[in-house]
Write an enzyme that holds these catalytic residues in place. Structure first.
Site, mmCIF file in Angstrom:
data_model
loop_
_atom_site.group_PDB
_atom_site.id
_atom_site.type_symbol
_atom_site.label_atom_id
_atom_site.label_comp_id
_atom_site.label_asym_id
_atom_site.label_seq_id
_atom_site.Cartn_x
_atom_site.Cartn_y
_atom_site.Cartn_z
ATOM 1 C CE LYS A 76 -3.816 2.125 2.620
ATOM 2 N NZ LYS A 76 -4.752 1.949 3.758
ATOM 3 C CB SER A 151 -8.011 3.978 2.840
ATOM 4 O OG SER A 151 -7.175 3.291 3.753
ATOM 5 C CB SER A 175 -8.590 1.059 5.681
ATOM 6 O OG SER A 175 -9.294 2.271 5.774
#
Length: 487
Positions: A76, A151, A175
């Site tokens: 990420k 997210s 998330s």
């Protein structure tokens, strides 16, 4: 090769079915073909990945291979990566190239994992759909007009589309688990403090936690084993022994004696009927495996969202104060004076959702409002933790839906932030209490994946993974993927 799980890929590499370079090259070709459509990755590090793959092959040949040698993953884009852009999905950090690796990145690299690039995400991890990213929304591989969740939407989309078999992610209010549910994969949020946050760009420091995303609980155990552990560079990282999560998966022959709590609050109004059916069916599987379902109460669960949306923005307003256009990151053109530099750099560098949360957080912390909002939210947080303590005196894990609805269309909730926030209604309380949680695929609603969420006791990821693994040994939802990307 792309349909293999991380565990299967590792076994194939050990047998010599293919080399790490062959695997890496094949996945990079898939990324080149599919990523322009999915927008799952912001940065692709092909040259570095191929060089690392060759090194992994050499280490395996010489008998010096690490536990994850040659396994391609993506990170990420909130984890700092040495000499590779780390943007946090924001214009503010579009030009930021860190001179060091985050502890998570460093540990996985040391174990032999190969990074293929950086995954798309909501800006500074603030969002539930990946639509707030400066680089545009990632798309859900099951239906590209739908969001992948957020997210960590880019990580989830990359794993679901078989661009990689595993990815790192972060979870502040859901998330990891929410995009895992919406994309039909498995995502684990460990206990707060289980994994170092050093080198992870902060959103809300008392809530943020790194974790793995993959296609199965078995794969998540494989990644967690290497990611977890004390880090002296992070004062919030717990000094606790890290179990061998992979070895402990098979410690139970069945689930006899396991008590699974089912909160009545999770099955009220607002839950999609098809989601409820899929989750109930999953709970029936657990009963057939010997587990006992126990109805429990989490009376303050409805307060989780209002408490979270005071605490998290308050912490974000403090953490994001460092992005001022002076030291690094975006700087406005031709500032007239220092105040103009601050004002325009921040207003131009941050997106709407980030600015909204900074303003909310600053207000909640301001003189005259601190006690009414921030202190009250922290008191509610303590009540939520006490609810979980009482529940875990009766049960071993808690089960329910991960999200109230399946994935929605891109743009559908963009003009209604509150509606978007409510998609995290079942995940946020776990973060407020600092507990581990995992989302498993358990069916479909409106032809889109549904997630089952399991929550465990503090630092008891082993039981959580065992219970998840038993379900996946007796179901095949986690083996299903979007047809277009599985061929």
């Amino acid at each position: 090769m792309h349909n293999l799980t991380l565990t299967e890929t590792l076994a194939a590499l050990q047998r010599g079915d293919f080399s790490s370079r062959e695997l890496t090259q094949a996945l990079l070709q898939r990324i080149e073909h599919y990523n322009p459509q999915l927008n799952a990755l912001i940065t692709v590090t092909a040259a570095q990945a191929l060089a690392a793959a060759e090194q992994a092959d050499q280490q395996r040949a010489s008998g010096n291979a690490g536990p994850l040698a040659g396994l391609p993953i993506v990170h990420k884009d909130i984890f700092c990566t040495d000499a590779v852009r780390t943007s946090a999905g924001s214009k503010m950090l579009d030009n930021f190239i860190p001179p060091y690796d985050a502890t998570v990145v460093e540990r996985l690299h040391k174990a032999g994992a190969i990074s293929l690039g950086k995954a798309n995400m909501d800006e500074f991890a603030m969002g539930s759909s990946n639509e707030s990213s400066f680089y545009g929304a990632a798309q859900n591989p099951w239906a590209r007009h739908c969001v992948p969740g957020g997210s960590s939407g880019g990580s989830a989309a990359a794993v679901a589309a078989r661009l990689v078999a595993g990815a790192t992610a972060t979870d502040t209010g859901g998330s990891i688990r929410q995009p895992a549910a919406l994309c039909g994969i498995t995502g684990l949020k460990p206990s707060y403090g289980r994994i170092s946050r050093w080198g992870m760009i902060a959103y809300a420091s008392s809530l943020d936690q790194a974790g793995p995303m993959a296609r199965s609980a078995e794969d998540c155990a494989l990644l967690l084993r290497e990611m977890a552990g004390h880090d002296p560079k992070d004062s919030t990282c717990a000094e606790r022994e890290v179990p061998d999560y992979c070895a402990e998966l098979s410690q139970r022959s069945d689930l006899t004696g396991i008590k699974i709590g089912v909160p009545s609050q999770y099955f009220g109004s607002g839950l999609n009927e098809q989601v409820a059916v899929a989750v109930r069916d999953a709970l029936a599987v657990y009963e057939s495996l010997g587990a006992k379902l126990v109805e429990i109460e989490l009376p303050n669960s409805a307060l989780a969202i209002p408490a979270y949306y005071v605490i998290a923005p308050a912490e974000a307003s403090a953490n994001l104060a460092r992005f001022d256009g002076v030291r690094y990151g975006y700087r406005c053109d031709n500032p007239q004076d220092l105040e103009d530099l601050y004002r325009r750099s921040r207003s131009e560098g941050f997106g709407d959702e980030v600015k909204r949360r900074i303003m909310i957080g600053s207000y909640a912390l301001s003189a005259g409002y601190y006690d009414a909002y921030y202190r009250k939210a922290q008191q509610v947080r303590q009540l939520i933790k006490q609810d979980y303590d009482a529940a875990f005196a009766q049960v071993d894990v808690i089960a329910g839906p991960t999200t109230p609805n399946p994935a929605w269309a891109i743009g559908e909730k963009s003009s209604d932030p509150v509606s978007m926030y409510l998609e995290d209604i079942y995940t946020i309380a776990t973060n407020l209490a600092g507990l581990p949680g995992i989302s498993l695929p358990c069916g479909f609603a409106q032809n889109m994946p549904v997630g089952l969420q399991l929550t465990g006791r503090h630092f008891d990821e082993s039981t959580l993974l065992q219970v998840a693994h038993h379900y996946q040994r007796n179901s095949d939802w986690h083996q299903r993927g979007p047809e277009e990307f599985c061929q």
